[in-house]
Write a protein that holds these residues in place. Sequence first.
Motif: not given
Length: 357
Positions: A178-181, A145, A141-142, A264-266, A75
């Motif tokens: 953010g969460a959208q990467g 995000n 990862k978090n 994205a960091a999913t 990541c």
Amino acid sequence: MKVKKNKILIQNGITYAMVILFWAVIQLLLAGGHVSSLLKGLLVPLCIYAILAVSLNLTVGILGELSLGHAGFMCVGAFTGAFVTRCMEASLPSVGARFFLALLVGSAVAGVFGILIGIPVLRLKGDYLAIVTLAFGEIIKNLINVMFIGRDSRGFHFSIKDTLSLGLEADGEVIVKGAQGITGTPRAATFTIGILLLLLTLVIVLNLINSRTGRAIMSIRDNRIAAESIGINITKYKLMAFSISAALAGMAGVLYAHSLATLAATSANFGYNKSIMILVFVVLGGLGNIRGSVIAAIVLTALPELLRGLNDYRMLIYAIVLIAMMLFNSSPKAIELRSVVMDKIRRGQSGSAPKEV
């Protein structure tokens, strides 16, 4: 001694030849139009997972430490590489040059993270080491995000709230959302580049294993007290193996980032299950068996997709292949680590406290 050295060279040559032959066969099939669109989409991931399996085998099989945070290093490399590529669009128009720069920077940053994490973590043993490396992967990862990074004429802006809090000018650009990467990364990753990076990984790992440094690392794995008693610097060699493994995982992450339009960091991309899957490749391929890691990664990545047409029997065939590989690879260390991993999974599902192995 000379006979042993020649044997090592032959074994390494077989591994390189196997990868090159695989590339040549795929190229011939592509030229003849015999490769389906499904298999074409798997070619780059096959290289990525093979690199990850070989690099993790350096930590688990050669060093003898159980790490569950390999997806975290992947990541770090992926987002660093994608960020560098996006930032250099104006000053470096060539996609190939930006991709090469991203590989260097992504690998270096992941290696630095490997050193920073390895200094405190490698003092732990057994379950505790696995838990801390797992926590590292989830933390990375978090963090990504909730991270927002933008750029305008005044420079870079950072926030952990939202894009509005960046305070960008009208012509500013949000790079990390953010969460959208990160979006807009050029899809520069190809099968040929993946094979070249896999060969580079094999050269680095195999030469390290067969060097004086590699023998020192394996002596730590076999008997730490005996290795320390003859003057081997335990911390130095463990940290070296861990950081090289992290850097190679970062390189695989850069390749992964440049195979997607949006990164994205999913959990699906860099979560706990990803680290476990890479560990499964290593264990089933054989601890310390670099060629086995490559074969296991390719077979176990491609098989579920190639069997997708057999809806009723796909997972049954996949399970049979897993069992066959476990029976074929019955080395004592592989059996021991398999039992450790399964014990961790069972305890994680039951919620019981960990015990030291």
